[in-house]
Structures are given as structure tokens and as C-alpha cells.
Scaffold this motif. Structure first.
Motif, PDB file in Angstrom:
ATOM      1  N   TRP A 290      70.479  25.641 -18.138  1.00  0.00           N
ATOM      2  CA  TRP A 290      71.601  25.413 -19.058  1.00  0.00           C
ATOM      3  C   TRP A 290      71.166  24.613 -20.280  1.00  0.00           C
ATOM      4  N   HIS A 295      74.553  29.571 -20.849  1.00  0.00           N
ATOM      5  CA  HIS A 295      74.989  30.927 -20.546  1.00  0.00           C
ATOM      6  C   HIS A 295      76.253  30.837 -19.697  1.00  0.00           C
ATOM      7  N   PRO A 296      77.260  31.661 -19.950  1.00  0.00           N
ATOM      8  CA  PRO A 296      78.510  31.548 -19.178  1.00  0.00           C
ATOM      9  C   PRO A 296      78.332  31.785 -17.690  1.00  0.00           C
ATOM     10  N   ASN A 328      78.981  23.037 -27.999  1.00  0.00           N
ATOM     11  CA  ASN A 328      78.489  24.376 -27.696  1.00  0.00           C
ATOM     12  C   ASN A 328      79.665  25.241 -27.271  1.00  0.00           C
ATOM     13  N   GLU A 330      79.883  27.947 -25.334  1.00  0.00           N
ATOM     14  CA  GLU A 330      79.978  28.270 -23.916  1.00  0.00           C
ATOM     15  C   GLU A 330      80.423  27.057 -23.111  1.00  0.00           C
ATOM     16  N   ILE A 334      83.848  26.884 -20.859  1.00  0.00           N
ATOM     17  CA  ILE A 334      83.798  26.579 -19.423  1.00  0.00           C
ATOM     18  C   ILE A 334      84.736  25.403 -19.102  1.00  0.00           C
ATOM     19  N   ASP A 395      82.913  39.412 -27.314  1.00  0.00           N
ATOM     20  CA  ASP A 395      82.062  38.417 -26.671  1.00  0.00           C
ATOM     21  C   ASP A 395      80.703  39.023 -26.338  1.00  0.00           C
ATOM     22  N   TRP A 423      71.284  39.710 -23.843  1.00  0.00           N
ATOM     23  CA  TRP A 423      72.599  39.071 -23.916  1.00  0.00           C
ATOM     24  C   TRP A 423      72.987  38.928 -25.386  1.00  0.00           C
TER      25      TRP A 423
END
Length: 534
Positions: A290, A295-296, A328, A330, A334, A395, A423
Motif C-alpha cells: 500500500w 490499490h483499492p 490519496n 484510494e 476506503i 474508475d 490497472w
């Protein structure tokens, strides 16, 4: 250069010899046939050298006359060969330019000047001309001839491989690629094609072995080899995840050593460690990846590391991720999702709006619509955020050769290419002038957000206004009341001179339940004013 040097040395030696004789004068006497011949020594040496030179000239002339037929034949043969190679060169250039007519003409001329067994490139020229004309059967025959020739075997196998791929004969293409890789492992196309075919068949061990051979032979560079090995190890770990978690863990960790920021390897390693109840180690791996690349999927796996955690515990874990990578997108999303699950709507809305300000994309607005639905349930505000999501960029997702996948795959399902998924956003933004109203602004969306609709409290039995009895419609039908019709005032008696004042009509829709005007208002049933929809 060497001959010139030898000639110079001989001239120097000859000159030195004459100078040596000149410094030592003497006479040379020869008695032949009873006669005495006497001369100077240097003159005798000159006569001897001249005699040797004359003999050499005569010998060269005789040899020239003797070998003249062969020399003439060789001259014309060389000239013919040169013309053939010139035609072959012109034909190959024409074939590369797509000029089939000139390529055919040069191929025929080359065959008339050079034999095909002497120059195998004639088959290549004819095969290229056939491909340009669409005569694939003829081209395959030429490639088969080249595959049987040791000099052109690799070229013929590549042509057969490309023709098999064009026809969709994957088994034949795999056969030609493996044959070329066995005979010439240094060929990049053969090694890469064989690697992809073995990967498609799920033979991960054979694919890894072939990749190691390519790395030793330096067919591919070190970085590419490490990346592809990490992909193969991750694919093998995914297959082992259900039946052999420890083996999957070892393969995934080995892939992370080769590519530390490889998200699929980190997810597989974390899943394997979760199955072994090693949550702390799995969380450490996810945190490292991370920090390198948020990254999700890493965030979701980290937040839901423990299945028994409460929503507040998950929110704390999400906030920990956000602290590692502040500001950030992501991380903010989250945290917003975790806050929504914990029903902390103020925090969820603040984080989602902050993420949308950084990157106004579809997921941020959809999350705002979810927050609006959970907090207020106002359909107008929900539709407002949904409309913003429709206009926003999509997305990022796993994308390979135009194919969007909901999860990472080692091979492209379109072309079979290894390590093809990336990605990124499925469709990039078109460059050029931006028209007015096409971009999404979070601040503008917030300014145009409709206010929360306040719903009236339900009417109780004491305050419920009296309403006339209206015949109920038939079952399964909908009735729309267009407008309430006020009762007409009673006619004025003739004895009175002052006209009666008409009562002002009281509004029905939107009126308070305790409005006396509503109580006094009576509806006359008018069947003609009803409109049945179904």
C-alpha cells in the motif's frame, strides 16, 4: 596491404643487392663451346634478373592463353549471378513495399539467372509475393520448402507459425513455435510464443523452466524476466490457494521478492496467510504494498482482514491506511466506505467529497449517492449524484487489449499475451478543447445540490380532514385526481337586493390538515374527471 608491404621489401632487398655488387667490382668469366665469355659481375647479375623476368612474362602469357576459355566462362557466369542478385534485391524491396507485380517479375527473372538451390532467398521472395496477392496456400508451400532447408529453417518455421496464427490453428502454431524454440532457443519470438502457449495450458512449471532458459541465454533482459517470473509464480499460487495454502504463500512471497509492488502477488500472499491465521504478517505485507502503490483491492483486503471485526474496527483500520498515504484518492474512498458502514455519515461525506475534489471520477459520485440514500433517502439528491457519476470519467480497472476484467488474470483472454493486464481507466480522456458543461466540478455539483425535502408528519385520526365518500376504482387501476372542484354557491333569493358574496375557494393540495377551509370544502363526485392509466 600485406602484398604491398612484401613488394616494397623485395624492391629494397634487390636495390641493396645491386649496391653491394657495385661496391665490390669483379669480372665473371664463362667458357662455353670453346669460347671465353667475360663480363662484369654487376652486368651478369642484371642479365640474370632480366632473363628471369622474361621467363615469368612468357609463362604468364602462355597460362593466360591456356585458361582463357575458363576465364571467359567464369566472367559471364559472375556477370549473370550479379544480375540475378540485383533482381533478387529489387524483388525483396518491392515485396516489402507491397508491389506484388514487380516482386513476381523480379522473382521470375531471378530464377532465370540463379538456381534456387544456390540461393534459397528466391523461395522467400516468391512466398512474400504470394502473401501480398493473397495466395496463402502457395506461401505455405514455400515456407515448408524453407523449413526443410538447414539455411532457412528458422525463417520457414516463423512463416508457418504466422500463417497458423492467421488461420486460428493454435495447435499448429504451438507446434511450429516449440520446434523453433527447441532448435534455436535464442529466437525471441519462438521462446515467447512457447512460453505463452505453456501458460495458456496451465503448465506453469514448464513455463517457468523455459523462462529461466531464456534468461540464461540472454534472450530477454533481467527486468523483463523477473517481471514475467513473478506473474507465473502468482498464477501458480492462485491455483494452489484452495488446496495448498502454504505452497501458494511461498510462490506469492517469491513473486513479491522479484516485483515488490506487484499487487496480485501481495493479495494472494495475504489470502494464503489469512487461511493460516497469520493475520499480522498478512497485514504487514499489505501495508508495504500500500505504501508503494495504493490499490483499492489492497485496501479492501486490509480493512476486512478479520472477519469478526466490527464496523468501527474496520473504520479504524481504514483511517490507518489513510494515515500512511494522506491526500490519496484510494485512501479517502476506503475511509469513506468504512465510515458509511459505521453510519458515520458526516465523516463519510467529508472523505468522499475530498476524494472527488482530487479526482472527480465515477466511483466518488456513486459513493456520495450511497451516502445520500443511507442518510436522507432523498431521491432528488440521489439522482443528482447519479447524474454527476454518469458524466464523470470511469474508475480504473484491470484492462488488457480492450477487455475489462473484475479481477487480475496472468494472460489476456483476447490475444493470450502474458502479463497483459494493467490497472488503468478503461477509456482515456480525449485530448482537445473542452466544451462547456462536459467537465464535472465537485464544487459546482455541491452548489447545485437540491436541499433535503422535508416530509409532512402523517395525519392522525383527530386531525384528519373530512373527505367526501368517493367510489373506489376497480382493482388494478390507478386514478389521478386532476383538480378538486368546489361546490357551486346556492342561488340568491329574489327578495334580497344585495347579491350574496361568493366564498373564496380554499386550496386542497398542500393545505394543512387542520385548515378549516379544507374541512368546509366538499367534493362532488365527477366520474368524467378521472383518468385511468391502466
Amino acid at each position: 596491404m600485406i602484398r604491398l608491404l612484401i613488394f616494397a621489401v623485395l624492391v629494397l632487398l634487390l636495390g641493396y643487392g645491386f649496391s653491394w655488387l657495385a661496391d665490390r667490382p669483379g669480372d665473371l668469366s664463362l667458357v662455353w663451346g670453346g669460347e671465353l665469355y667475360q663480363t662484369k659481375l654487376i652486368v651478369a647479375a642484371g642479365i640474370l634478373i632480366a632473363l628471369i623476368a622474361a621467363v615469368m612474362v612468357v609463362w604468364w602469357f602462355i597460362r593466360l592463353i591456356w585458361t582463357s576459355p575458363h576465364s571467359v566462362t567464369r566472367y559471364f557466369r559472375a556477370r549473370k549471378r550479379d544480375r540475378g542478385y540485383q533482381a533478387l534485391s529489387t524483388g525483396l524491396i518491392a515485396a516489402g513495399a507491397g508491389n506484388a507485380l514487380l516482386a513476381r517479375k523480379m522473382a521470375a527473372r531471378t530464377r532465370g539467372l540463379i538456381r534456387a538451390d544456390q540461393e534459397p532467398l528466391i523461395n522467400l521472395l516468391e512466398a512474400q509475393a504470394a502473401l501480398i496477392e493473397g495466395k496463402h496456400d502457395e506461401a505455405r508451400q514455400k515456407f515448408e520448402l524453407m523449413a526443410n532447408d538447414p539455411e532457412t529453417r528458422e525463417l520457414g518455421l516463423r512463416g508457418l507459425y504466422l500463417e497458423a496464427k492467421r488461420l486460428g490453428a493454435h495447435e499448429a502454431a504451438r507446434h511450429y513455435a516449440e520446434k523453433a524454440a527447441d532448435q534455436a532457443p535464442y529466437l525471441p519470438w519462438a521462446a515467447q510464443a512457447t512460453l505463452e502457449y505453456r501458460s495458456q495450458a496451465g503448465h506453469w512449471d514448464d513455463a517457468i523452466k523455459l523462462l529461466d532458459q531464456q534468461k540464461i541465454a540472454r534472450v530477454i533482459d533481467k527486468d523483463t524476466a523477473n517481471r514475467q517470473r513473478a506473474v507465473l509464480l502468482t498464477a501458480r499460487a492462485n491455483e494452489k490457494l484452495e488446496g495448498d495454502p502454504s505452497g501458494a504463500r511461498d510462490d506469492a512471497l517469491a513473486a513479491l521478492k522479484l516485483s515488490p509492488d506487484f499487487v496480485p502477488a501481495a493479495l494472494t500472499a495475504a489470502k494464503a496467510l489469512f487461511r493460516e491465521d497469520k493475520v499480522r504478517k498478512a497485514a504487514s505485507i499489505l501495508e508495504q504494498v500500500w505504501k508503494a502503490e495504493p490499490h483499492p483491492e489492497i485496501g479492501r483486503a486490509y480493512v476486512r482482514a478479520r472477519s469478526g471485526d466490527s464496523v468501527s474496527d474496520r473504520l479504524k483500520r481504514a483511517e490507518r491506511l489513510e494515515a500512511m498515504r494522506p491526500n490519496n484518492v484510494e485512501a479517502l474512498l476506503i475511509t469513506a466506505k468504512a465510515a458509511l458502514d459505521a453510519r458515520d455519515f458526516a465523516k463519510a461525506r467529508a472523505k468522499a467529497e475530498a476524494a472527488a475534489r482530487i479526482d472527480a471520477r465515477e466511483g466518488a459520485f456513486l459513493l456520495l449517492a450511497d451516502i445520500e440514500e443511507a442518510e436522507t433517502g432523498d431521491q432528488g439528491r440521489i439522482r443528482h449524484w447519479m447524474a454527476q457519476a454518469l458524466r464523470a470519467p470511469r474508475d480504473p480497472a484491470w484492462l488488457a487489449d480492450g477487455f475489462v476484467s473484475d479481477k487480475w488474470l496472468p494472460l489476456s483472454p483476447i490475444t493470450g499475451r502474458l502479463d497483459a493486464f494493467e490497472w488503468k481507466a478503461p477509456f482515456g480522456q480525449l485530448e482537445g478543447p473542452v466544451e462547456e458543461g462536459t467537465t464535472v466540478s465537485v464544487d459546482a455539483a455541491l452548489r447545485s445540490l437540491p436541499p433535503v425535502r422535508e416530509t409532512a408528519p402523517p395525519a392522525t385520526a383527530a386531525t384528519k380532514p373530512a373527505s367526501p365518500t368517493v367510489a373506489s376504482p376497480a382493482a388494478g387501476t390507478s386514478v389521478i385526481e386532476l383538480e378538486p372542484i368546489a361546490k357551486k354557491p346556492a342561488p340568491v333569493p329574489a327578495a334580497k337586493t344585495e347579491p350574496a358574496k361568493e366564498p373564496e375557494p380554499k386550496p386542497f393540495f398542500g393545505g394543512a390538515p387542520d385548515d378549516p377551509g379544507v374541512k368546509d370544502l366538499k367534493l362532488e363526485p365527477e366520474p368524467k374527471t378521472r383518468l385511468k392509466l391502466f
